[in-house]
Design a protein around this motif. Structure first.
Motif, PDB file in Angstrom:
ATOM      1  N   ILE A 132     -10.371  -1.384   1.135  1.00 33.79           N
ATOM      2  CA  ILE A 132     -10.355   0.412   0.285  1.00 33.79           C
ATOM      3  C   ILE A 132      -9.515   0.678  -0.327  1.00 33.79           C
ATOM      4  O   ILE A 132      -9.162   1.137  -1.200  1.00 33.79           O
ATOM      5  CB  ILE A 132     -11.195   0.885   1.698  1.00 33.79           C
ATOM      6  CG1 ILE A 132     -11.958   0.302   2.007  1.00 33.79           C
ATOM      7  CG2 ILE A 132     -10.854   2.351   1.411  1.00 33.79           C
ATOM      8  CD1 ILE A 132     -13.010   0.576   3.317  1.00 33.79           C
ATOM      9  N   PHE A 133      -7.825   0.203   0.452  1.00 31.27           N
ATOM     10  CA  PHE A 133      -6.722   0.705  -0.266  1.00 31.27           C
ATOM     11  C   PHE A 133      -6.186  -0.046  -1.332  1.00 31.27           C
ATOM     12  O   PHE A 133      -6.130   0.322  -2.373  1.00 31.27           O
ATOM     13  CB  PHE A 133      -5.696   0.582   0.649  1.00 31.27           C
ATOM     14  CG  PHE A 133      -5.575   1.444   1.907  1.00 31.27           C
ATOM     15  CD1 PHE A 133      -4.648   2.311   1.760  1.00 31.27           C
ATOM     16  CD2 PHE A 133      -5.961   0.978   3.085  1.00 31.27           C
ATOM     17  CE1 PHE A 133      -5.244   2.929   2.794  1.00 31.27           C
ATOM     18  CE2 PHE A 133      -6.114   1.886   4.454  1.00 31.27           C
ATOM     19  CZ  PHE A 133      -5.502   3.465   4.413  1.00 31.27           C
ATOM     20  N   ALA A 134      -7.219  -1.448  -1.603  1.00 27.78           N
ATOM     21  CA  ALA A 134      -6.945  -1.792  -3.028  1.00 27.78           C
ATOM     22  C   ALA A 134      -7.484  -1.596  -4.304  1.00 27.78           C
ATOM     23  O   ALA A 134      -7.194  -1.090  -5.567  1.00 27.78           O
ATOM     24  CB  ALA A 134      -7.378  -3.545  -2.840  1.00 27.78           C
TER      25      ALA A 134
ATOM     26  N   LEU B  73      -5.684   3.453  -9.427  1.00 28.79           N
ATOM     27  CA  LEU B  73      -4.191   3.963  -9.762  1.00 28.79           C
ATOM     28  C   LEU B  73      -3.661   3.517 -11.121  1.00 28.79           C
ATOM     29  O   LEU B  73      -3.437   3.666 -12.010  1.00 28.79           O
ATOM     30  CB  LEU B  73      -3.179   3.872  -8.729  1.00 28.79           C
ATOM     31  CG  LEU B  73      -2.260   4.254  -8.459  1.00 28.79           C
ATOM     32  CD1 LEU B  73      -3.088   5.843  -7.995  1.00 28.79           C
ATOM     33  CD2 LEU B  73      -1.082   4.058  -7.554  1.00 28.79           C
TER      34      LEU B  73
ATOM     35  N   ILE C 262     -11.087   5.293   8.165  1.00 28.55           N
ATOM     36  CA  ILE C 262     -11.165   3.814   8.635  1.00 28.55           C
ATOM     37  C   ILE C 262     -11.016   3.088   9.954  1.00 28.55           C
ATOM     38  O   ILE C 262     -11.832   2.175  11.033  1.00 28.55           O
ATOM     39  CB  ILE C 262     -10.208   2.518   7.848  1.00 28.55           C
ATOM     40  CG1 ILE C 262     -10.839   2.969   6.078  1.00 28.55           C
ATOM     41  CG2 ILE C 262     -10.202   1.380   7.819  1.00 28.55           C
ATOM     42  CD1 ILE C 262      -9.893   2.357   4.888  1.00 28.55           C
TER      43      ILE C 262
ATOM     44  N   VAL D 252      -8.479   1.952  -4.061  1.00 29.55           N
ATOM     45  CA  VAL D 252      -7.500   2.709  -4.537  1.00 29.55           C
ATOM     46  C   VAL D 252      -6.497   2.645  -5.833  1.00 29.55           C
ATOM     47  O   VAL D 252      -6.230   2.936  -5.600  1.00 29.55           O
ATOM     48  CB  VAL D 252      -6.928   4.310  -3.007  1.00 29.55           C
ATOM     49  CG1 VAL D 252      -5.614   4.660  -3.514  1.00 29.55           C
ATOM     50  CG2 VAL D 252      -7.473   4.060  -2.550  1.00 29.55           C
TER      51      VAL D 252
ATOM     52  N   VAL E 273      -1.291  -7.052  -2.554  1.00 29.76           N
ATOM     53  CA  VAL E 273      -2.475  -6.944  -1.930  1.00 29.76           C
ATOM     54  C   VAL E 273      -3.354  -8.045  -1.229  1.00 29.76           C
ATOM     55  O   VAL E 273      -3.613  -7.783  -0.511  1.00 29.76           O
ATOM     56  CB  VAL E 273      -3.002  -5.018  -2.109  1.00 29.76           C
ATOM     57  CG1 VAL E 273      -3.460  -4.812  -1.449  1.00 29.76           C
ATOM     58  CG2 VAL E 273      -1.580  -3.689  -1.998  1.00 29.76           C
TER      59      VAL E 273
ATOM     60  N   GLY F 176     -11.168  -3.050   5.300  1.00 30.36           N
ATOM     61  CA  GLY F 176     -10.168  -1.701   5.440  1.00 30.36           C
ATOM     62  C   GLY F 176      -8.649  -1.750   4.278  1.00 30.36           C
ATOM     63  O   GLY F 176      -8.705  -0.986   3.816  1.00 30.36           O
ATOM     64  N   LEU F 177      -8.283  -3.095   4.080  1.00 29.70           N
ATOM     65  CA  LEU F 177      -7.188  -3.190   3.630  1.00 29.70           C
ATOM     66  C   LEU F 177      -7.907  -3.053   1.607  1.00 29.70           C
ATOM     67  O   LEU F 177      -7.766  -2.790   0.703  1.00 29.70           O
ATOM     68  CB  LEU F 177      -6.819  -4.733   3.374  1.00 29.70           C
ATOM     69  CG  LEU F 177      -5.188  -4.825   2.758  1.00 29.70           C
ATOM     70  CD1 LEU F 177      -4.945  -4.190   3.361  1.00 29.70           C
ATOM     71  CD2 LEU F 177      -5.147  -6.213   2.773  1.00 29.70           C
TER      72      LEU F 177
ATOM     73  N   ILE G 236       0.429  -0.998   0.473  1.00 30.04           N
ATOM     74  CA  ILE G 236       0.277   0.081   0.099  1.00 30.04           C
ATOM     75  C   ILE G 236       1.122   0.778   0.355  1.00 30.04           C
ATOM     76  O   ILE G 236       1.078   1.951  -1.122  1.00 30.04           O
ATOM     77  CB  ILE G 236      -0.914   0.029   1.280  1.00 30.04           C
ATOM     78  CG1 ILE G 236      -1.534  -1.795   0.838  1.00 30.04           C
ATOM     79  CG2 ILE G 236      -1.919   1.282   1.219  1.00 30.04           C
ATOM     80  CD1 ILE G 236      -2.783  -0.897  -0.406  1.00 30.04           C
TER      81      ILE G 236
ATOM     82  N   LEU H 270     -16.421  -0.907   1.890  1.00 31.37           N
ATOM     83  CA  LEU H 270     -17.095   0.311   2.325  1.00 31.37           C
ATOM     84  C   LEU H 270     -17.900   0.428   2.877  1.00 31.37           C
ATOM     85  O   LEU H 270     -18.309   0.579   4.273  1.00 31.37           O
ATOM     86  CB  LEU H 270     -16.760   1.949   0.884  1.00 31.37           C
ATOM     87  CG  LEU H 270     -16.824   2.819   2.232  1.00 31.37           C
ATOM     88  CD1 LEU H 270     -15.486   2.740   2.153  1.00 31.37           C
ATOM     89  CD2 LEU H 270     -17.058   3.711   0.416  1.00 31.37           C
TER      90      LEU H 270
END
Lengths: 243, 222
Positions: B141-143, B149, A236, B145, B117, B138-139, A173, B57
């Protein structure tokens, strides 16, 4: 105002514990220097090439030692049931997150303040000329790193195999931040070198403006990631850390 | 079984059009056929990763099990498509970029990151026990993002990877004869993706119900 005081209280608590024990920052610093050494010997060709790789080594050292600090920060809470205690206080989740994150940023900044002079001596890096921009890059990188890192370290607090899982889920990340940090640092060093050469009377390179633009672009990317990571992590965190 | 049959039929049609109808590209030769496998896989990957992040989410906010089931299923199918893209990509690159399998181009890097990820996502679910659902959400959500990208990477950073999604419409820079096979292949991919997703979600549902039932039984025993 109240929120600011809560953040300050959590932040102060972490700093106080660190001031009394002095274990985290010291081990982070030693670890960072060691990483610098290991990488230098691993990729050493000659003085000139190692200078070019120096930004990468610097950010790797920050990444690894920062991870050490992050897991320490929550290991400490776990040992005494501290996180539960924190959650029982009237402080909001957001304030706890912000306080812990700021404390982690502070630890990392202290380590970086000691590490940067060492690195500039080791690798003969002309950092003074670009001190302001370099400080901004390092600070932005540290904030983005600590934002996601605090979230992940907190959520893995009670997980099995947390030492194993933290890097596995955290590094992919945070890699964009590291890339941007390395690129911006490399660009700044190039500019500084070019400025030095120009001062000695060498012809100025036409590409300097292009490099300057590129550095600025990477700084903007850093800022964008910081904004996304801060917002996402703080949000979060409220949902993840429950009991 | 209907799903399998429909999927097989779609794949058959797509394969036929790819190998029999589509013209053979001048420079790449027969290797250009990889295109029909790589592009839809990449698209399905980005879409599913977005869906996974969205479901995660909603799960974090609502705590409804169904959204977690959606997220798990989506994450797993995303991983399948990410793997396909990452395997077919270098095969294509070897031919198109004169001999290199891999470059550290923005899109390649971000896709690889997405894959890692996702791997972390599955590890997290498997290992961290209680609370794993929320953590992995939670992870995810970053994935999500990162998936954005992947989509934007070429526009933002340039790099060597070509763009298929043109502003003038999907695939407007592609030879007309290649468009139909591409769309058929996309149809087949999306259908299989949806079918896998649906089955995987059903599995997760059953698993959750089984767990709930076991809990009830053990409560009653006491």
């Amino acid at each position: 105002m109240n929120v600011l005081r809560q953040i300050g209280a959590v932040f102060y608590k972490d700093l106080l514990v660190e001031a009394r024990t002095r274990e985290t920052i010291l081990s982070m610093l030693v670890f960072a220097v060691l990483i610098g050494l290991v990488f230098t010997f691993a990729v050493f060709v000659n003085q000139e090439t190692i200078r070019k790789i120096a930004p990468g080594i610097f950010w790797v050292a920050i990444t690894f030692s920062g991870t050490l600090g992050l897991s320490r920060s929550f290991a400490r809470e776990r040992e005494a049931g501290g996180l539960r205690g924190l959650l029982m206080t009237p402080a909001g989740r957001g304030a706890i997150f912000a306080g812990k994150m700021l404390a982690n940023v502070a630890f990392m900044v202290v380590v970086e303040l000691l590490l940067i002079p060492l690195f500039s001596i080791f690798f003969d890096l002309p950092l003074l000329e670009v001190a302001g921009s370099f400080a901004a890059v390092v600070l932005l990188g540290t904030i983005g790193f600590a934002a996601v890192g605090t979230l992940f370290a907190a959520m893995l607090e009670n997980a099995r195999l947390r030492e194993l899982l933290l890097p596995v889920i955290f590094y992919p990340i945070v890699v964009p931040v590291i890339i941007a940090g390395v690129e911006a640092t490399g660009g700044l060093l190039f500019l500084s070198d070019a400025a030095r050469a120009a001062a000695k009377g060498a012809a100025t390179l036409g590409s300097m403006d292009a490099i300057r633009d590129k550095v600025w672009q990477w700084i903007q990317i850093l800022m964008a990631f910081d904004a996304i990571f801060l917002a996402a992590s703080a949000w979060i965190f409220e949902y993840l850390v429950t009991e | 079984l209907t799903l399998v049959l429909c999927g097989a039929a779609l794949v058959g049609v797509a394969l036929y059009s790819i190998f029999a109808l589509a013209p053979i590209e001048a420079r790449m030769g027969i290797a250009q056929k990889i295109f029909y496998f790589h592009v839809p896989a990449g698209m399905a990957m980005v879409l599913l990763a977005g869906g996974c992040a969205l479901a995660s989410l909603v799960f974090l906010i609502s705590r409804k099990e169904i959204f977690d089931e959606i997220a798990v299923a989506a994450a797993e199918v995303t991983m399948v498509f990410a793997t396909i893209s990452l395997i077919t990509g270098p095969l294509w690159a070897r031919k198109a970029w004169s001999g290199v399998w891999w470059t550290w181009d923005a899109r390649l890097t971000s896709t690889l990151l997405l894959w890692i990820v996702l791997a972390g996502y599955h590890m997290l679910r498997g290992l961290s026990g209680e609370g794993a659902r929320r953590f992995s959400a939670g992870l995810a959500i970053f994935a999500g993002v990162d998936a954005v990208l992947v989509y934007l990477s070429v526009k933002l950073w340039g790099g060597q990877h070509p763009i298929v999604m043109q502003d003038e419409g999907l695939g407007s820079n592609i030879h007309p004869g290649m468009r139909l096979p591409l769309f058929l292949s996309m149809g087949a991919y999306f259908f299989i993706g949806a079918a896998l997703f649906w089955l995987r979600m059903g599995l997760e549902r059953t698993r959750n119900r089984l767990r709930a039932l076991k809990l009830q039984v053990s409560e009653r025993m006491e």
